[in-house]
Scaffold this active site. Structure first.
Site: not given
Ligand code: BG6
Length: 477
Positions: A167, A171, A205, A229
């Site tokens: 994913h 972006k 995060e 990622h």
């Protein structure tokens, strides 16, 4: 679109809200349907009610009852136990009226169910030339297991029908970087070792492992974030210009980068990687427990919740330019960014010390998406004082259109048959090949991960990794 794992977190929090937006924006064909599929025995009405509750919560002010009513008409539910062939016959009956249409099977389940799901889909006659399968990570635990999944799925779907989702590639800021690099003549001459000092890719995060402790402890940050990622982001920065935006042209170039990554020897792992594990601390002003006290984590766990790596790419363009990768849970901020640090001018006529006039391109994906180019300019006034200014290269204002969420973009790409932003099998396997020696060296080492306090930027060794090259992480600059 058939969503396996249809009652799960990803479907409820990401996929259905993404599809809702596309419906609202008129991007879906009138007769497009979405079928949630899971083992749970619930009625369509119950499923729609649960979906509504989650979407309303997730979408907040974007949720509109009238729009939802239209969207809900597209929704169906089918109980399917992936192991039960008869359930696939039920699914086939539900989809039958639409035979010949594009069908996207989104597998948001445990990868251990991928093979049997594909086999049962095929046996029920549900795999047609117009069918596509979207595979959600984790795609395996190592090279061998990822090859097994790819072989198994590949028996029923051709490579052109397989959409391995990452994913981060969906972006907007990442695609904007592609546009910036390959849509303008300006950056290409500078985009190389002569002008780039170092590249830093951070995905930090604030959250801990939440309810995923058991899964996470078997995975760790390297497999969860770096193998996919962060390496995909590195590819977008480092790839050569592809001959077109065609999926294979782009993916060929990314593959070359992955294959050119300098392999790690056990000694490199000791000197060029840092793994960390968080201890109790504070997040957002609240005390939070350490990793070993999270639910589902064994007290002796050596799983890393933080990784920093100095990677190098053995090509003419990038030889000698360090690519620093960093990711972690329970960090000080939620921050995902790519920083390209350009070299100093060869000689400063303004008498600035080295490093002061640093030109820098910062591409942010979190907490907001943006792209800024930092330059020196004269400050107004008598004296020739220079100050850092930034050019905002993110044209949200100019284009005045809503940004798509990563999953919106990727789901609709799968519907439209666009593979460019999905990961090809050889890329995925090359990424595993590069991370495996790191995993092995860590497993063989008697050292434990370095500890860091929750709510900080990771272990001190992470800063030391850069300071050995006279550098520091962007946020500390
Ligand atoms: C997922 C990881 O792939 O990405 C999660 O499995 C992580 O552990 C998530 O939290 C981060 O995604 P984002 O888009 O919130 O930065």
């Amino acid at each position: 679109m058939v969503l396996f794992g249809g009652t799960g977190d990803l479907v409820m929090r990401k996929l259905l809200p993404a599809l809702y937006h596309q419906h609202r924006d008129g991007q879906m064909a009138d007769d497009a349907r979405i079928v949630g599929v899971a083992r749970t025995d619930v009625t369509r009405e119950e499923y729609v009610a649960t979906a509504e509750k989650h979407c309303a919560e997730y979408l907040g002010a974007d949720f509109d009852q009238k729009v939802w009513a239209g969207f809900a008409r597209r929704l169906a539910y089918q109980r399917v136990d992936a192991q039960n062939a008869a359930h696939f016959a039920d699914l086939a009956r539900l989809l039958d009226e639409h035979a010949g249409r594009v069908r996207v099977y989104y597998l948001s389940t445990a990868p251990s169910l991928f093979t049997i799901t594909c086999e049962n889909l095929s046996n029920a006659g549900l795999v047609t030339p117009n069918s596509r399968v979207v595979l959600e990570k984790p795609l395996g635990h190592d090279l061998e297991s990822s090859q097994q999944i790819n072989d198994a799925v590949g028996k029923y779907f051709g490579e052109q029908q397989i959409y391995r989702i990452d994913h981060y590639l969906g972006k907007e800021a990442v695609q904007n970087l592609l546009a910036l690099r390959f849509g303008n003549a300006l950056f290409e001459p500078l985009w190389r070792r002569e002008w780039v000092r170092d590249v830093q890719i951070t995905v930090a995060e604030q959250l801990g492992v939440e309810a995923r402790g058991e899964f996470y402890d078997k995975t760790g940050a390297l497999r969860d974030m770096v193998q996919n990622h962060l390496l995909q982001l590195l590819c977008i920065v480092a790839m050569e210009p592809p001959s077109s935006i065609d999926s294979n042209a782009v993916r060929d170039e990314k593959l070359k980068v992955l294959r050119a990554l300098k392999p790690f020897t056990p000694n490199d792992v000791a000197t060029k990687t840092v793994r960390g594990q968080y201890r109790a601390g504070a997040s957002g002003g609240q005390p939070v427990p350490g990793y070993l006290d999270e639910k589902g984590i064994p007290a002796s766990s050596g799983t890393e919740t933080f990784v920093a790596i100095k990677a190098e790419i053995d090509t003419w363009r990038w030889a000698g330019v360090p690519f620093f990768l960093r990711t972690g849970k329970r960090m000080q901020e939620k921050l995902a960014e790519i920083v390209i640090n350009f070299r100093d001018v060869p000689h400063s006529i303004f008498g600035l010390p080295a490093g002061q006039g640093l030109n820098r391109l910062v591409i942010r994906m979190q907490p907001e998406e943006s792209m800024k180019l930092y330059l020196l300019a004269k400050q107004p006034g008598d004296a020739m004082n220079l100050g850092q200014v930034n050019l905002n290269l993110d044209f949200e204002e100019s284009f005045k259109t809503r940004r798509l969420e990563a999953y919106e973009r990727l789901l609709m790409d799968a519907v439209r048959g666009r593979l460019t932003l999905f990961v090809r099998r050889d890329e995925q396997e090359a990424a595993w090949r590069w991370v495996e020696p790191i995993i092995e060296a860590w497993e063989q080492s008697t050292d434990k991960p370095k500890t860091y306090t929750a709510g900080t930027w990771g272990p001190a060794a992470s800063s030391a990794l850069l300071s050995r090259d006279g550098l520091s992480w962007h946020e500390e600059a």
